[in-house]
Structures are given as structure tokens and as C-alpha cells.
Design a protein around this motif. Structure first.
Motif, PDB file in Angstrom:
ATOM      1  N   ASP A 119       0.866  -1.173   0.000  1.00 17.88           N
ATOM      2  CA  ASP A 119       0.000   0.000   0.000  1.00 17.88           C
ATOM      3  C   ASP A 119       0.906   1.227   0.000  1.00 17.88           C
ATOM      4  OD1 ASP A 119      -2.256  -1.673   2.263  1.00 17.88           O
ATOM      5  OD2 ASP A 119      -2.315  -1.571   0.084  1.00 17.88           O
ATOM      6  N   LEU A 120       0.631   2.139   0.837  1.00 21.06           N
ATOM      7  CA  LEU A 120       1.461   3.327   0.951  1.00 21.06           C
ATOM      8  C   LEU A 120       2.702   3.050   1.790  1.00 21.06           C
ATOM      9  CD1 LEU A 120      -1.203   6.072   1.678  1.00 21.06           C
ATOM     10  CD2 LEU A 120       0.038   5.686  -0.450  1.00 21.06           C
ATOM     11  N   THR A 121       3.764   3.657   1.388  1.00 20.05           N
ATOM     12  CA  THR A 121       4.979   3.594   2.190  1.00 20.05           C
ATOM     13  C   THR A 121       5.189   4.967   2.814  1.00 20.05           C
ATOM     14  OG1 THR A 121       6.432   4.309   0.404  1.00 20.05           O
ATOM     15  CG2 THR A 121       5.987   1.928   0.577  1.00 20.05           C
ATOM     16  N   ILE A 122       6.115   5.060   3.735  1.00 18.64           N
ATOM     17  CA  ILE A 122       6.409   6.346   4.367  1.00 18.64           C
ATOM     18  C   ILE A 122       6.908   7.326   3.316  1.00 18.64           C
ATOM     19  CG2 ILE A 122       8.766   5.730   5.039  1.00 18.64           C
ATOM     20  CD1 ILE A 122       6.337   7.974   7.012  1.00 18.64           C
ATOM     21  N   HIS A 123       7.578   6.838   2.291  1.00 16.35           N
ATOM     22  CA  HIS A 123       8.068   7.709   1.226  1.00 16.35           C
ATOM     23  C   HIS A 123       6.887   8.337   0.470  1.00 16.35           C
ATOM     24  CE1 HIS A 123      11.336   4.867   2.095  1.00 16.35           C
ATOM     25  NE2 HIS A 123      12.090   5.937   1.958  1.00 16.35           N
ATOM     26  N   ASP A 124       5.839   7.547   0.232  1.00 15.36           N
ATOM     27  CA  ASP A 124       4.632   8.078  -0.409  1.00 15.36           C
ATOM     28  C   ASP A 124       3.988   9.149   0.465  1.00 15.36           C
ATOM     29  OD1 ASP A 124       4.895   6.254  -2.530  1.00 15.36           O
ATOM     30  OD2 ASP A 124       3.710   4.742  -1.461  1.00 15.36           O
ATOM     31  N   VAL A 125       3.922   8.868   1.742  1.00 10.93           N
ATOM     32  CA  VAL A 125       3.308   9.811   2.683  1.00 10.93           C
ATOM     33  C   VAL A 125       4.106  11.108   2.738  1.00 10.93           C
ATOM     34  CG1 VAL A 125       2.714  10.199   5.106  1.00 10.93           C
ATOM     35  CG2 VAL A 125       2.219   7.994   4.045  1.00 10.93           C
ATOM     36  N   LEU A 126       5.418  11.013   2.772  1.00  9.15           N
ATOM     37  CA  LEU A 126       6.256  12.214   2.828  1.00  9.15           C
ATOM     38  C   LEU A 126       6.123  13.050   1.559  1.00  9.15           C
ATOM     39  CD1 LEU A 126       9.456  10.758   4.518  1.00  9.15           C
ATOM     40  CD2 LEU A 126       7.641  12.131   5.565  1.00  9.15           C
ATOM     41  N   ASP A 127       6.052  12.382   0.404  1.00 17.01           N
ATOM     42  CA  ASP A 127       5.856  13.107  -0.853  1.00 17.01           C
ATOM     43  C   ASP A 127       4.501  13.808  -0.864  1.00 17.01           C
ATOM     44  OD1 ASP A 127       8.313  12.285  -1.756  1.00 17.01           O
ATOM     45  OD2 ASP A 127       7.520  10.655  -3.015  1.00 17.01           O
ATOM     46  N   ALA A 128       3.476  13.093  -0.438  1.00 19.16           N
ATOM     47  CA  ALA A 128       2.130  13.673  -0.397  1.00 19.16           C
ATOM     48  C   ALA A 128       2.073  14.831   0.591  1.00 19.16           C
ATOM     49  CB  ALA A 128       1.100  12.606  -0.028  1.00 19.16           C
ATOM     50  N   ASP A 129       2.771  14.692   1.698  1.00 22.00           N
ATOM     51  CA  ASP A 129       2.808  15.746   2.710  1.00 22.00           C
ATOM     52  C   ASP A 129       3.411  17.023   2.141  1.00 22.00           C
ATOM     53  OD1 ASP A 129       2.911  16.744   5.612  1.00 22.00           O
ATOM     54  OD2 ASP A 129       5.008  16.851   4.971  1.00 22.00           O
ATOM     55  N   ALA A 130       4.498  16.906   1.447  1.00 18.18           N
ATOM     56  CA  ALA A 130       5.152  18.086   0.867  1.00 18.18           C
ATOM     57  C   ALA A 130       4.247  18.744  -0.167  1.00 18.18           C
ATOM     58  CB  ALA A 130       6.485  17.679   0.236  1.00 18.18           C
ATOM     59  N   ASP A 131       3.606  17.908  -1.001  1.00 22.90           N
ATOM     60  CA  ASP A 131       2.677  18.445  -2.004  1.00 22.90           C
ATOM     61  C   ASP A 131       1.503  19.154  -1.342  1.00 22.90           C
ATOM     62  OD1 ASP A 131       4.296  17.403  -3.972  1.00 22.90           O
ATOM     63  OD2 ASP A 131       3.047  15.626  -4.323  1.00 22.90           O
ATOM     64  N   MET A 132       0.969  18.563  -0.290  1.00 26.29           N
ATOM     65  CA  MET A 132      -0.187  19.141   0.391  1.00 26.29           C
ATOM     66  C   MET A 132       0.163  20.477   1.028  1.00 26.29           C
ATOM     67  SD  MET A 132      -3.375  18.964   1.025  1.00 26.29           S
ATOM     68  CE  MET A 132      -3.704  17.320   0.468  1.00 26.29           C
ATOM     69  N   ILE A 138       9.247  -3.997   0.799  1.00 22.03           N
ATOM     70  CA  ILE A 138       8.459  -2.774   0.664  1.00 22.03           C
ATOM     71  C   ILE A 138       8.060  -2.238   2.027  1.00 22.03           C
ATOM     72  CG2 ILE A 138       6.264  -1.820  -0.180  1.00 22.03           C
ATOM     73  CD1 ILE A 138       8.207  -2.261  -2.385  1.00 22.03           C
ATOM     74  N   ARG A 139       7.684  -3.137   2.917  1.00 21.26           N
ATOM     75  CA  ARG A 139       7.241  -2.730   4.254  1.00 21.26           C
ATOM     76  C   ARG A 139       7.655  -3.810   5.246  1.00 21.26           C
ATOM     77  NH1 ARG A 139       1.161  -3.580   2.460  1.00 21.26           N
ATOM     78  NH2 ARG A 139       1.154  -5.819   2.446  1.00 21.26           N
ATOM     79  N   PRO A 140       7.625  -3.477   6.538  1.00 24.63           N
ATOM     80  CA  PRO A 140       7.978  -4.505   7.526  1.00 24.63           C
ATOM     81  C   PRO A 140       7.052  -5.707   7.417  1.00 24.63           C
ATOM     82  CG  PRO A 140       7.860  -2.344   8.541  1.00 24.63           C
ATOM     83  CD  PRO A 140       7.329  -2.196   7.132  1.00 24.63           C
TER      84      PRO A 140
END
Length: 135
Positions: free
Chosen positions: A15-28, A125-127
Motif C-alpha cells: 500500500d502506501l509507504t512512508i516515502h509516499d506519505v512524505l511526498d504527499a505531505d510536501a505536495d499538500m 516494501i514494508r515490515p
């Protein structure tokens, strides 16, 4: 009989990784900051509309137009004032929201990215899922 293609569900189920979340956070945070300009433009548009509505109201009064037109124009002036006030309030508060999003992203990065990087470096990809993750 054909043999089914083998795929790694580890990668297919990611699903989402922390990298996806960080990218989305910066965009938001950037989008929220850009919203300030839009809110200020809306307030400026309300100023222009108020000027025109006030001129219209004066003309309606001058011409002594019978009926409900004067009351309708007055209500439009009031509603435009409300929209302007809300737009200005939004423009004032959006920078704080963008800062909060950026801070949350920074906190998430410092707490979760090292583990995510280690997991990625190990070829995952994830733990690994464990029963206690499902609870």
C-alpha cells in the motif's frame, strides 16, 4: 495445463509507504500555501462586487423601484460581505495549516523513515506483517 505465473505478493500488496506519505505531505503543504492567494483573490473579487452592488442599490433607491428588488440587493450585499470575511479568515489561517502539515511530515520522517529505509535496503516494501499488526 499451464503453470500460473508466480508473483511476489509482497510487492503486489504494498500500500502506501512512508516515502509516499512524505511526498504527499510536501505536495499538500505547497497546495495549502497556494490556497492563500486564491482566498485573497476571492476577497478582492468580493470587494469589487460590493462596490457594484452598492452602486446598484443607490440606483434602485434613486429610481424608487417598487417591489422587493431593493431588499434583494441589500441581502446580496450582506452575503458578499460574509463571503469576503470568510475568505480573509481562510487566507489568514492557511499558513498555519501548511506549517502543521509540514511539521507532521517532518515528525513522520524522523520517526518512521529510518525503519522504512532499512526495510527497503533489505529488499522489502514494508515490515513483515505480524498478528499484532492486524489487531
Amino acid at each position: 495445463m499451464s503453470t500460473p505465473a508466480t508473483t511476489s505478493t509482497q510487492y503486489a500488496d504494498a500500500d502506501l509507504t512512508i516515502h509516499d506519505v512524505l511526498d504527499a505531505d510536501a505536495d499538500m503543504a505547497e497546495e495549502i500555501t497556494e490556497g492563500v492567494d486564491e482566498a485573497l483573490a476571492a476577497a478582492e473579487g468580493c470587494d469589487k462586487l460590493l462596490t457594484k452592488l452598492e452602486a446598484l442599490h443607490a440606483k434602485v433607491v434613486e429610481l424608487r423601484v417598487p417591489g422587493v428588488l431593493e431588499g434583494m440587493v441589500v441581502r446580496l450585499v450582506e452575503k458578499t460581505g460574509t463571503v469576503k470575511a470568510r475568505a480573509e479568515s481562510i487566507a489568514e489561517r492557511l499558513p498555519q495549516a501548511a506549517e502543521s502539515i509540514a511539521t507532521a511530515g517532518s515528525n513522520a520522517e524522523s520517526r518512521h523513515k529510518p525503519l522504512a529505509d532499512a526495510v527497503r535496503d533489505a529488499g522489502h516494501i514494508r515490515p513483515a506483517e505480524r498478528d499484532y499488526h492486524v489487531e
